[in-house]
Design an enzyme around this catalytic site. Sequence first.
Site, PDB file in Angstrom:
ATOM      1  N   GLU A 292       0.823  -1.209   0.000  1.00 33.79           N
ATOM      2  CA  GLU A 292       0.000   0.000   0.000  1.00 33.79           C
ATOM      3  C   GLU A 292       0.861   1.265   0.000  1.00 33.79           C
ATOM      4  OE1 GLU A 292      -2.928   2.649   0.008  1.00 33.79           O
ATOM      5  OE2 GLU A 292      -3.473   0.522   0.094  1.00 33.79           O
ATOM      6  N   THR A 347      -5.463   1.749  -5.297  1.00 35.41           N
ATOM      7  CA  THR A 347      -5.067   0.347  -5.205  1.00 35.41           C
ATOM      8  C   THR A 347      -5.591  -0.480  -6.365  1.00 35.41           C
ATOM      9  OG1 THR A 347      -4.915   0.415  -2.795  1.00 35.41           O
ATOM     10  CG2 THR A 347      -5.276  -1.733  -3.804  1.00 35.41           C
ATOM     11  N   HIS A 465      -1.533   3.082   5.528  1.00 42.09           N
ATOM     12  CA  HIS A 465      -2.748   3.791   5.123  1.00 42.09           C
ATOM     13  C   HIS A 465      -3.281   4.496   6.360  1.00 42.09           C
ATOM     14  CE1 HIS A 465      -6.756   4.604   3.606  1.00 42.09           C
ATOM     15  NE2 HIS A 465      -6.483   4.047   2.445  1.00 42.09           N
ATOM     16  N   ASP A 517       1.248  -0.663  -4.926  1.00 36.94           N
ATOM     17  CA  ASP A 517       0.010  -0.525  -5.694  1.00 36.94           C
ATOM     18  C   ASP A 517      -0.052   0.845  -6.363  1.00 36.94           C
ATOM     19  OD1 ASP A 517      -0.320   0.916  -3.328  1.00 36.94           O
ATOM     20  OD2 ASP A 517      -2.364   0.225  -2.966  1.00 36.94           O
ATOM     21  N   HIS A 518       0.451   1.845  -5.666  1.00 36.45           N
ATOM     22  CA  HIS A 518       0.534   3.215  -6.193  1.00 36.45           C
ATOM     23  C   HIS A 518       1.438   4.004  -5.262  1.00 36.45           C
ATOM     24  CE1 HIS A 518      -2.263   4.570  -3.021  1.00 36.45           C
ATOM     25  NE2 HIS A 518      -2.959   3.488  -3.296  1.00 36.45           N
TER      26      HIS A 518
END
Length: 659
Positions: A292, A347, A465, A517-518
């Site tokens: 993440e 994501t 996150h 994911d990013h």
Amino acid sequence: MGIKNLKNILHRRFGGILLLYLVFISISLVSRTVLLSMSFKDVSFNPLNIIWSYGAGLFMDTVAFSYFMIPFVLFLMFVSDRIFNSAFHRNFAYVAYFITFYILLFNGVSEYFFWEEFGVRYNFIAVDYLVYTTEVLGNIKESYPLPLLVSGILFADILLTYLVVKKKLLVGSLASKSIVKSRLKTGLVLLCIPALSFILIKNTTVEITKNRYNNELAKNGIHSLFAAFLNSELDYDLFYAVHDNQENFKQLRSLLKSENSKYLSNEPLDITREITNSGEEKRYNVVFITVESLSAEFLGFKRNKKENPWDFSGNVTKYKGNVTPYLDAIADSSLLFTNLYAVGTRTIYGLEAVTLGAPPKPGQSVVKRANNENMFSVGQIFKERGYDLKYIYGGYGYFDNMNYFFSHNGYQIVDRSDLKEDEITFKNAWGVCDQDLFNRTLKECDKSFAAGKPFLNHLMTTSNHRPFTYPDGVIDIPSHTTRAGGIKYCDFAIGEFIQKASEKPWFKNTIFVIVADHCAGSAGQAELPFMEYQIPFMIYNPGLVRPQQIGKLCSQIDVAPTLLGVMNWSYKTKFFGKDILKMTPEEERAFISNYQKLGYIKNDRLSILSPQQKITHYKINPQTGEMKVEATDPEIENEAIIYYQSANYVYKNKLNKWD
């Protein structure tokens, strides 16, 4: 409008609409100013840009209010004077205004936090947040002082309503008389405003400055949310620059061709190829870790090139230093790709890219779209060879439709609902902590190994996150303080996981794929700040994969073909991506996007395709992140359209299904 005329209007039946409008634009003005102050370093203070942000902003506020007022106008058109002038209606009106004021104030505060997180007005992410209330409300509750915020908004609402009552701003309107013909005429005129706005005004209408922040400030949050709700999926052929499909695919087949591939058909729209690698195929187990929000600049290979280490600002602490000691150590012993770009900002875009190997589509990710079953994917290739195939997630996989997508593309699902109580040591709104996720993964690997089956386990972490909470005492940064803690905890969990895995009998035949994911954020003055899309990608197991650094320009869509190349597999493919290790300099390129803008990077050029068939070209500096508007580069523009239009055509016409 003079004060006297204003009072006259307030004393008429539709005077309450004017009062609401004044409150609406006042809150919007305050909100716009607060958002400007939050991005003080990034906003252009060119007088024309500031005038535009506020002038066009007032216009968009008016457009947004025209939609907001529709139920009020309809009510005022049709309710009779007898009811309208009654004591019951007077009390009802004050309650209605009290609730409406609260909604407007709550929206203003919500915009503050959305801007803090994403650096933009509401977009389709906010629409998703309205769908997944459990995770989102849990995240808000754990991230922010919710009771204090709700109480503060309530206090402001009471004060505002008190002023309206004290100044008797509604008394004249609620006591006014009207005739049916007059109020119907007035109502129809007012309803023409939202009707014309819907036809003529788009959320992108105000995007005329070169500074993205000024453009976003010129928008209205409620209107942006409404626009995102309508445009979560954009028809490429309708909104973007297009070429003839036959000619596109003719050139696409040339772009996708490589030395070790051949097309299996002469059909012009068929991109199916046979990839041939000489030598013995490797039957490695694969643990595929999607991390993440892991920007490349958090890791040593990028961080050391910066003058100062990353500054993680938060409510409690500021942290400067190395937050990825374990990943840095793993990177030094890995096949490390140092110039890879994430395709998107969420994501599900990353999961789509690494699984399907295709460029992003405008609007919502394929993971959340219809007709996403039985697609050509890296998982299907592994499953065809007898691998156990699992998607393992620490949260509830219904979020963002992940369980449906992966389960309908060959994967078994293991998510939070499958974990027993004694497997959960810590959890927050997004799921169990990364250590719990990795410990369950070890069990799944053990299970497949005991059954004598090779495995591909695809993991998705959650700890990096907001609200950045994790078990106490594990790292030296207190939980629930800054992103630095989320990153460092995730780094620790990955290091601990690989250490535990190294003691397993299956480790010596297992490679670990680690990719973000990013990135952690894509905010910037430019419409697509390209350097913010750089993410790490590494393949680890020194006993199986020779450590080296690869600096070729590449994309998340190249991850799956590269993994298959490392395993020396020959296979049939419909991927748009390529094996990075076999890329020639002419083949290097990358894809970046947000939900509307589609970027294509090649050499030192960036072409961005936008709605209304708009195309913008930049010369970029990969070292500094500088972007300068350039004249059209026909070759790169052509390739950008070929890739994006063809990828959408393939998806729309179901040409990427697993045979």
